[in-house]
Design a protein around this motif. Structure first.
Motif, short mmCIF file in Angstrom:
data_model
loop_
_atom_site.label_atom_id
_atom_site.label_comp_id
_atom_site.label_asym_id
_atom_site.label_seq_id
_atom_site.Cartn_x
_atom_site.Cartn_y
_atom_site.Cartn_z
N VAL A 478 30.83 43.36 43.08
CA VAL A 478 32.04 43.74 42.36
C VAL A 478 32.66 42.50 41.73
N LEU A 479 32.98 42.59 40.46
CA LEU A 479 33.68 41.51 39.76
C LEU A 479 35.09 41.99 39.45
N TRP A 480 36.09 41.31 40.03
CA TRP A 480 37.49 41.74 39.90
C TRP A 480 38.31 40.55 39.42
N ILE A 481 38.55 40.48 38.11
CA ILE A 481 39.15 39.28 37.54
C ILE A 481 40.28 39.64 36.58
N ARG A 482 41.09 38.62 36.26
CA ARG A 482 42.19 38.80 35.30
C ARG A 482 41.68 38.93 33.87
N GLY A 483 40.63 38.20 33.56
CA GLY A 483 40.17 38.10 32.17
C GLY A 483 39.65 39.41 31.63
N GLN A 484 39.61 39.50 30.31
CA GLN A 484 39.19 40.71 29.63
C GLN A 484 37.67 40.71 29.51
N LEU A 485 37.04 41.76 30.01
CA LEU A 485 35.59 41.86 29.98
C LEU A 485 35.08 42.64 28.78
N PHE A 486 35.95 43.50 28.22
CA PHE A 486 35.57 44.29 27.05
C PHE A 486 36.50 43.97 25.90
N ILE A 487 35.94 43.84 24.72
CA ILE A 487 36.71 43.72 23.49
C ILE A 487 36.28 44.87 22.58
N GLY A 488 37.20 45.77 22.28
CA GLY A 488 36.86 46.93 21.46
C GLY A 488 35.77 47.77 22.07
N GLY A 489 35.73 47.81 23.40
CA GLY A 489 34.74 48.64 24.08
C GLY A 489 33.41 47.93 24.31
N GLN A 490 33.22 46.76 23.71
CA GLN A 490 31.97 46.01 23.86
C GLN A 490 32.15 44.89 24.88
N LYS A 491 31.06 44.54 25.55
CA LYS A 491 31.13 43.47 26.54
C LYS A 491 31.52 42.16 25.87
N GLU A 492 32.52 41.51 26.43
CA GLU A 492 32.90 40.18 25.94
C GLU A 492 32.05 39.11 26.62
N TYR A 493 31.64 39.35 27.86
CA TYR A 493 30.83 38.40 28.62
C TYR A 493 29.60 39.13 29.14
N ALA A 494 28.53 38.39 29.31
CA ALA A 494 27.31 38.98 29.87
C ALA A 494 27.48 39.14 31.38
N PHE A 495 27.20 40.33 31.88
CA PHE A 495 27.19 40.54 33.32
C PHE A 495 26.18 41.64 33.62
N SER A 496 25.71 41.64 34.83
CA SER A 496 24.65 42.56 35.24
C SER A 496 25.12 44.00 35.10
N PRO A 497 24.27 44.90 34.61
CA PRO A 497 24.64 46.32 34.52
C PRO A 497 24.84 46.96 35.89
N ASP A 498 24.35 46.31 36.96
CA ASP A 498 24.53 46.86 38.31
C ASP A 498 25.86 46.42 38.92
N LEU A 499 26.57 45.55 38.24
CA LEU A 499 27.81 44.99 38.78
C LEU A 499 28.97 45.94 38.53
N PHE A 500 29.76 46.20 39.58
CA PHE A 500 31.00 46.97 39.40
C PHE A 500 32.08 46.03 38.87
N ILE A 501 32.87 46.53 37.94
CA ILE A 501 33.90 45.70 37.31
C ILE A 501 35.25 46.42 37.35
N ASN A 502 36.31 45.63 37.24
CA ASN A 502 37.67 46.19 37.39
C ASN A 502 38.28 46.56 36.05
N GLN A 503 37.45 46.96 35.10
CA GLN A 503 37.95 47.38 33.79
C GLN A 503 37.10 48.52 33.27
N PHE A 504 37.75 49.35 32.42
CA PHE A 504 37.05 50.40 31.72
C PHE A 504 36.95 50.02 30.25
N PRO A 505 35.81 50.32 29.61
CA PRO A 505 35.76 50.10 28.17
C PRO A 505 36.84 50.92 27.47
#
Length: 767
Positions: A478-505
């Motif tokens: 699980v990746l739970w961070i302050r930073g924005q992982l999606f910009i306009g619904g697209q990934k801003e940073y590369a991360f594993s597709p198996d990783l749970f994240i604290n944001q929705f596109p």
């Protein structure tokens, strides 16, 4: 030239940003370092007058020729301030007040746009009117049958016998600027006693005025349709106030230019909007309780009580406020600096094709504090006796509503504003929220312990359930961070597709204030979101709503918020359309209807922070933590001008602002509510939960692309209640600060993560 090089090293970016000509960099440096203020050698301030020789303002005239980019002039700033400090600063500095009051006097009223006039509605009795004006006649020519209104203005009628033969069928007669009107009292007495059919004489009401006069003044045949009546300069003391009963739906009245009797004062207390002469205005302010329906007195909102001279000056200064933000390579100022040019600068006129450019400039001397000026330089050939002009909206295009923003200085036609407003209204949702279609989703099985990578210290400290461990990102589930992982619904940073994240596109449809308003207002009709406009895209619609409310005597307090900032930063409360338009210059803002009648506890405003857990979009799975946080203002709530502190009266976020923070637990609030209002708290909380569920339902339905099986999120929803206990969702905050949550409730982090990943519902409620 080392000094010039050092100067440019500090100021080059600023100069390029304002498009300042390079050829006069050395001259600017010389004038700044030598403190050369030489406008008096090149310019002269002139008074402007209208066609009646009345002084209407000032302008600046050249007294010698200037070539483009040949010179630069330093203009002092009479005053620099922050929004929150404006009123207090002037009130506590008499010399500053005197100077600003003098500057306000030279600022002209809103001007007509050359070549543009508001189209006037034709009079309902126009076909029954006949004008024989300024002909120098003393005999009545043939009058067409059926004429009700006759104007003989500007002729030579001196005796009743000269026109008496046409009076029997008239309702209105104008004999202004005729010899017979020199003794107007005698004229009125004769007409009122002998021709009771005449209700209007020389634009004034006769004592026989009645239904027809009201229809004429209201420009309608249906008196129930009259909402505004203009009695200005009508000599209403000649008639009985009972006449008002014939216009039962009127709520706005203009009484200027009249003698107001006690009977009339008693009769007009039903009106919401009143315009009246200054000598009566003071009386009404002092007896405001006798006018319970009065909302606007001479344009001033009575809920704020009588504006002080300071407030009137600030309102006028909005036309000429400039603004800038301070910034360094490592820090950006979160609130803007506002400034007023000196008397010379405020006298410069506007033009869409100016001969000068003007821009603020922050000079950083080799020693001492920075100094703010504005720089003025010629950009076209300017000749002796030319009037100096600048572009008040430099860099603002029609795509940015340039024509509408000219409202600050010009009388903008209403028709295009109303057209854009009605277009906006047609885009609003009309249906109730509908649950999204549910897709089946199997329960996720997690390897224990669940490895969580986070940059949030409060979670690092409090996630102590053995099923969770804090890990490095490369090892995490699980990746739970302050930073924005999606910009306009697209990934801003590369991360594993198996990783749970604290944001929705596409979750910006909730957490960006402008997008939240768009998501809700365009897709459903709800009662829990304050009316909201995105100023950069919906300014004309906001103007239409504002002017409609003003016309109808409704409250017009609005709160301006940056679209993506929190903690009440750069936020402004106002009931001035001029200030709303000006504040647009400080960056993207929403303009939201301010709740002027909030539910109060012990006389103070409060709001509530709810922690909402979003586990899935499809199917929609939303939970709320069963405890909430109360944030209270420090001062009793009031909208009056004489409040001690705007921030501590209207805002509730105290823990970041350096103000006293009072801790109120949710259970304590519930008890206080039940004691103060004699009602149970639970129905209020249930209505809040219903609003939260509808909010996420609308987002899920309108933005199905938010769905991501590897997303989990926590949001902070800020809710306020009005005096009718109706909840309003003010904003949805991404990755909220949970420091207080883990402090007050040590199991908070364990419980919410157990819900999001292990389907446990301890201390959470599924909505």
């Amino acid at each position: 030239m080392a000094g010039l090089a050092d100067f440019l090293e500090k100021h080059r970016i600023q100069l390029f940003g304002m498009n300042f000509p390079e050829e006069i960099f050395p001259l600017l440096y010389q004038k700044l370092t030598s403190e050369i203020f030489d406008t008096g050698d090149f310019f002269k301030i002139m008074q402007k007058a209208n066609e009646y020789d009345e002084i209407t303002g000032q302008e600046v005239m050249l007294i010698r020729d200037l070539h483009p980019f040949s010179n630069v002039f330093l203009i002092d700033h009479a005053w620099s301030t922050r929004l929150a400090d404006m009123r207090a600063t002037i009130s506590n500095n008499e010399r500053l007040w005197e100077r600003l009051e003098g500057i306000a006097r030279i600022i002209p009223e809103k001007m007509e746009i050359p070549g543009i006039q508001e189209e006037k509605k034709p009079g309902v009795f126009q076909t029954y009117s006949m004008d024989i004006e300024n002909q120098g006649i003393d005999e009545i020519p043939t009058i067409m049958p059926g004429i009700l209104m006759l104007s003989l203005w500007g002729n030579n009628f001196a005796e009743f016998s000269q026109f008496e033969n046409v009076l029997s069928g008239l309702k209105a007669l104008w004999l202004n600027e005729n010899p017979i009107s020199e003794n107007e009292s005698e004229l009125f007495e004769f007409i009122e006693n002998n021709y009771k059919n005449i209700e209007i004489l020389n634009s004034k009401l006769t004592k026989n005025a009645g239904t027809w006069a009201l229809k004429y003044l209201g420009n309608t045949l249906d008196l129930t349709a009259v909402t505004h009546i203009d009695f200005s300069d009508r000599q209403i003391n000649r008639i009985d106030p009972e006449i008002l009963k014939q216009i039962p739906n009127a709520f706005s009245i203009d009484m200027t230019g009249n003698v107001i009797t006690n009977e009339w004062l008693a009769a007009i207390n039903k009106f919401k909007i009143l315009k009246i002469d200054k000598n009566y205005e003071e009386l009404i302010w002092n007896t405001l309780d006798d006018f319970p329906n009065l909302k606007y007195l001479n344009g001033n909102d009575t809920v704020k009580y009588k504006p002080s001279p300071v407030d009137l000056v600030i309102e006028k200064l909005w036309k000429f406020f400039g603004t800038y933000r301070l910034a360094t390579s490592s820090q950006y100022d979160e609130t803007s600096v506002w400034y007023i040019l000196d008397e010379f600068g405020c006298s410069i006129s506007h033009s869409d094709m100016p001969n000068f450019a003007l821009a603020p400039f922050l000079y950083i001397p080799p020693q001492g504090e920075p100094i703010s000026y504005s720089l003025l330089w010629p950009i076209t050939p300017a000749l002796e006796r030319d009037i100096v002009t600048r572009n008040f909206l430099s860099g603002i295009s029609e795509e940015q509503f340039r024509s509408y923003r000219l409202y600050l200085w010009y009388k903008i036609p209403r028709e295009p504003i109303d057209t854009q407003y009605h277009k906006w209204l047609k885009c609003l949702g009309t249906n109730s929220p509908v649950e999204p279609e549910k897709n089946s989703s199997g329960a996720e099985v997690f390897e224990i312990p669940l490895k969580i990578a986070t940059d949030l210290d409060f979670f690092k400290r409090s996630l102590n359930d053995p099923r969770f461990v804090i890990s490095e990102p490369e090892d995490a589930n699980v990746l739970w961070i302050r930073g924005q992982l999606f910009i306009g619904g697209q990934k801003e940073y590369a991360f594993s597709p198996d990783l749970f994240i604290n944001q929705f596109p596409y979750e910006g449809c909730l957490v960006m204030k402008n997008q939240l308003a768009k998501t809700i207002q365009q897709n459903a009709k709800v009662n829990w979101l304050p009316l909201t406009f995105e100023l950069d895209k919906e300014l004309p619609a906001l103007m239409g709503e504002y002017l409609k409310r003003k016309d109808n005597g409704e409250d017009n307090h609005w709160i301006l918020k940056p679209i993506n900032m929190s903690r009440s930063l750069d936020t402004w409360i106002t009931n001035s359309l001029d200030s709303i338009i000006k504040v647009m210059e400080t960056g993207p803002k929403i303009c939201q209807k301010y709740l002027t009648r909030p539910l109060l506890i012990n006389g103070k405003k409060f709001d509530l922070r709810f922690i909402v857990l979003l586990k899935s979009i499809s199917p929609l799975k939303v939970y709320v933590y069963d405890r909430f946080w109360v944030r209270s203002s420090n001062n009793p709530f009031t909208l009056t001008y004489s409040q001690d502190s705007v921030y501590e009266t209207h805002f509730t976020v105290m823990n970041y602002s350096g103000h006293n923070l009072k801790k109120i637990m949710d259970t304590e609030l519930a008890e206080l509510y039940e004691q103060q209002y004699g009602l149970p708290w639970q129905p209020v909380q249930d209505s809040i939960y219903k609003a939260i569920k509808e909010c996420f339902t609308i987002a899920a339905t309108s933005h199905p692309q938010m769905h991501n099986p590897k997303s989990r999120a926590i949001y902070g929803l800020d809710v306020m209640l009005d005096e009718n206990k109706q909840p309003y969702i003010l904003e949805v905050n991404f990755c909220p600060d949970c420091e207080r949550a883990v402090t007050y409730f040590p199991e908070f982090a364990n419980e919410i993560f157990s819900c999001l990943f292990f389907d446990e519902t301890k201390s959470v409620i599924e909505l």
